[in-house]
Design a protein around this motif. Structure first.
Motif, PDB file in Angstrom:
ATOM      1  N   LYS A  29      41.736  25.837  31.051  1.00 43.35           N
ATOM      2  CA  LYS A  29      42.377  25.862  32.355  1.00 43.35           C
ATOM      3  C   LYS A  29      41.350  25.475  33.402  1.00 43.35           C
ATOM      4  O   LYS A  29      40.196  25.864  33.328  1.00 43.35           O
ATOM      5  N   ASP A  30      41.821  24.720  34.387  1.00 37.51           N
ATOM      6  CA  ASP A  30      40.913  24.252  35.421  1.00 37.51           C
ATOM      7  C   ASP A  30      40.935  25.127  36.670  1.00 37.51           C
ATOM      8  O   ASP A  30      40.108  24.959  37.549  1.00 37.51           O
ATOM      9  N   ASP A  31      41.897  26.050  36.757  1.00 32.54           N
ATOM     10  CA  ASP A  31      42.072  26.788  38.001  1.00 32.54           C
ATOM     11  C   ASP A  31      41.627  28.238  37.891  1.00 32.54           C
ATOM     12  O   ASP A  31      41.965  29.060  38.733  1.00 32.54           O
ATOM     13  N   GLU A  32      40.868  28.578  36.874  1.00 27.32           N
ATOM     14  CA  GLU A  32      40.436  29.959  36.724  1.00 27.32           C
ATOM     15  C   GLU A  32      39.302  30.257  37.700  1.00 27.32           C
ATOM     16  O   GLU A  32      38.331  29.505  37.790  1.00 27.32           O
ATOM     17  N   PRO A  33      39.406  31.355  38.444  1.00 29.63           N
ATOM     18  CA  PRO A  33      38.347  31.687  39.402  1.00 29.63           C
ATOM     19  C   PRO A  33      37.060  32.062  38.684  1.00 29.63           C
ATOM     20  O   PRO A  33      37.074  32.601  37.582  1.00 29.63           O
ATOM     21  N   GLN A  34      35.951  31.764  39.324  1.00 29.27           N
ATOM     22  CA  GLN A  34      34.645  32.095  38.761  1.00 29.27           C
ATOM     23  C   GLN A  34      34.465  33.613  38.723  1.00 29.27           C
ATOM     24  O   GLN A  34      34.831  34.321  39.663  1.00 29.27           O
ATOM     25  N   LEU A  35      33.918  34.103  37.633  1.00 28.15           N
ATOM     26  CA  LEU A  35      33.717  35.544  37.476  1.00 28.15           C
ATOM     27  C   LEU A  35      32.252  35.964  37.549  1.00 28.15           C
ATOM     28  O   LEU A  35      31.954  37.092  37.936  1.00 28.15           O
ATOM     29  N   ILE A  36      31.334  35.078  37.150  1.00 26.27           N
ATOM     30  CA  ILE A  36      29.902  35.411  37.237  1.00 26.27           C
ATOM     31  C   ILE A  36      29.364  34.865  38.549  1.00 26.27           C
ATOM     32  O   ILE A  36      29.373  33.654  38.785  1.00 26.27           O
ATOM     33  N   HIS A  37      28.898  35.753  39.409  1.00 26.78           N
ATOM     34  CA  HIS A  37      28.432  35.366  40.740  1.00 26.78           C
ATOM     35  C   HIS A  37      26.939  35.611  40.880  1.00 26.78           C
ATOM     36  O   HIS A  37      26.392  36.559  40.304  1.00 26.78           O
ATOM     37  N   THR A  38      26.301  34.739  41.642  1.00 21.27           N
ATOM     38  CA  THR A  38      24.890  34.899  41.978  1.00 21.27           C
ATOM     39  C   THR A  38      24.771  35.571  43.340  1.00 21.27           C
ATOM     40  O   THR A  38      25.385  35.110  44.310  1.00 21.27           O
ATOM     41  N   VAL A  39      24.030  36.650  43.401  1.00 20.21           N
ATOM     42  CA  VAL A  39      23.709  37.301  44.678  1.00 20.21           C
ATOM     43  C   VAL A  39      22.279  36.897  45.003  1.00 20.21           C
ATOM     44  O   VAL A  39      21.329  37.357  44.356  1.00 20.21           O
ATOM     45  N   ARG A  40      22.123  36.014  45.961  1.00 18.04           N
ATOM     46  CA  ARG A  40      20.829  35.405  46.229  1.00 18.04           C
ATOM     47  C   ARG A  40      19.772  36.462  46.542  1.00 18.04           C
ATOM     48  O   ARG A  40      20.010  37.385  47.315  1.00 18.04           O
ATOM     49  N   GLY A  41      18.637  36.297  45.898  1.00 23.73           N
ATOM     50  CA  GLY A  41      17.539  37.225  46.111  1.00 23.73           C
ATOM     51  C   GLY A  41      17.659  38.510  45.330  1.00 23.73           C
ATOM     52  O   GLY A  41      16.756  39.356  45.395  1.00 23.73           O
ATOM     53  N   VAL A  42      18.768  38.673  44.589  1.00 27.20           N
ATOM     54  CA  VAL A  42      18.964  39.921  43.834  1.00 27.20           C
ATOM     55  C   VAL A  42      19.169  39.606  42.352  1.00 27.20           C
ATOM     56  O   VAL A  42      18.341  39.921  41.507  1.00 27.20           O
ATOM     57  N   GLY A  43      20.312  38.981  42.015  1.00 27.91           N
ATOM     58  CA  GLY A  43      20.582  38.718  40.609  1.00 27.91           C
ATOM     59  C   GLY A  43      22.004  38.263  40.380  1.00 27.91           C
ATOM     60  O   GLY A  43      22.545  37.474  41.165  1.00 27.91           O
ATOM     61  N   TYR A  44      22.647  38.811  39.341  1.00 25.52           N
ATOM     62  CA  TYR A  44      23.964  38.362  38.913  1.00 25.52           C
ATOM     63  C   TYR A  44      24.923  39.542  38.764  1.00 25.52           C
ATOM     64  O   TYR A  44      24.525  40.665  38.485  1.00 25.52           O
ATOM     65  N   VAL A  45      26.223  39.229  38.918  1.00 25.37           N
ATOM     66  CA  VAL A  45      27.257  40.260  38.782  1.00 25.37           C
ATOM     67  C   VAL A  45      28.528  39.608  38.259  1.00 25.37           C
ATOM     68  O   VAL A  45      28.821  38.449  38.561  1.00 25.37           O
ATOM     69  N   VAL A  46      29.260  40.345  37.442  1.00 19.42           N
ATOM     70  CA  VAL A  46      30.583  39.917  37.008  1.00 19.42           C
ATOM     71  C   VAL A  46      31.619  40.677  37.827  1.00 19.42           C
ATOM     72  O   VAL A  46      31.640  41.916  37.808  1.00 19.42           O
ATOM     73  N   ARG A  47      32.434  39.955  38.564  1.00 24.63           N
ATOM     74  CA  ARG A  47      33.525  40.561  39.326  1.00 24.63           C
ATOM     75  C   ARG A  47      34.513  39.472  39.683  1.00 24.63           C
ATOM     76  O   ARG A  47      34.220  38.277  39.610  1.00 24.63           O
ATOM     77  N   GLN A  48      35.688  39.892  40.107  1.00 19.59           N
ATOM     78  CA  GLN A  48      36.763  38.931  40.326  1.00 19.59           C
ATOM     79  C   GLN A  48      36.567  38.106  41.588  1.00 19.59           C
ATOM     80  O   GLN A  48      36.829  36.906  41.611  1.00 19.59           O
ATOM     81  N   VAL A  49      36.093  38.739  42.650  1.00 23.65           N
ATOM     82  CA  VAL A  49      35.971  38.046  43.931  1.00 23.65           C
ATOM     83  C   VAL A  49      34.549  38.247  44.434  1.00 23.65           C
ATOM     84  O   VAL A  49      34.051  39.373  44.462  1.00 23.65           O
TER      85      VAL A  49
END
Length: 240
Positions: A218-238
């Motif tokens: 699917k091409d319309d799935e929202p991104q779940l792994i986000h980068t928090v600049r200067g901190v690290g990574y998080v998995v969340r919906q928004v």
């Protein structure tokens, strides 16, 4: 939900501590014992839901510990973990009331999978099937199946462990150092770029790269792994 209570009995403290530590990462309570007598004392006061039991113990051996547990009336599941790999030992362990038998050297992941299977089979009151979920991303820790909606994702062992750690801690933001320490478990120095590479591959797979998934992409799935600049990574919906 009550935590699973695990008693680990081994005369080698580093092995006992390793198994207990991994179990605690799973969200279980875990205590250790290094002799047969200590194991019986711990079992009486801790009331474990499951026991990992070595055979070669000082004083009472593993078979004697199991016999005394059964004579006391407890039917707590017991998984033998031992260097004794003879057929006679395996048969004795299972016929005397053991629930499974794993030979050293062993993989901790296999031991935990066997413990979950024994718990599920014995229908222990503290055990439930472990499925992590963030939005439409699910991970079954028993079968190791990871799905994005209906899509089954094909992950390498390292990708799986990184994603599992992120999902377990969601919505907490994890630093590269935390991910390195948890997944690789030894010093990688300044090689934090290995985390970036794994995160990049996970993003492609989660977002529907047809070369790395099975089923309809699917091409319309929202991104779940986000980068928090200067901190690290998080998995969340928004993203925040």
């Amino acid at each position: 939900m009550e935590k699973v209570r695990l008693l680990v009995v081994d005369d080698d403290p580093p092995i006992a501590d390793l198994v207990a530590t991994v179990a605690r990462y799973e969200g279980w309570e875990a205590v250790t014992a290094n002799s047969g007598e200590e194991a019986l004392h711990r079992a009486a006061e801790f009331h474990p839901d499951i026991v990992v039991l070595d055979l070669m113990l000082p004083g009472l051996d593993g078979f004697a510990v199991l016999d005394r547990l059964r004579l006391s009336g407890t039917m707590v599941p017991v998984v033998f973990l031992t260097a004794r790999d003879g057929v006679a030992d395996r048969v004795a362990g299972l016929t005397r009331g053991g629930d499974d038998y794993l030979v050293k050297p062993f993989a901790v992941e296999e031991l935990m999978a066997r413990l979950r299977t024994v718990l599920r089979r014995s229908a222990g009151p503290a055990f439930q099937r472990s499925v992590l979920a963030v939005a439409d991303l699910t991970m079954d820790e028993d079968t190791r199946e990871v799905r994005r909606g209906e899509r089954l994702l094909t992950l390498t062992p390292t990708e799986y462990e990184v994603l599992r750690y992120l999902m377990r801690k969601s919505p907490t933001v994890l630093t590269k150092a935390q991910i390195l320490d948890h997944v690789w478990e030894y010093g990688f120095g300044g090689r934090s770029n290995v985390v970036e590479l794994v995160i990049s591959r996970l993003r492609r797979k989660l977002d529907g790269d047809p070369d790395t998934t099975t089923g309809d992409d699917k091409d319309d799935e929202p991104q779940l792994i986000h980068t928090v600049r200067g901190v690290g990574y998080v998995v969340r919906q928004v993203a925040e």
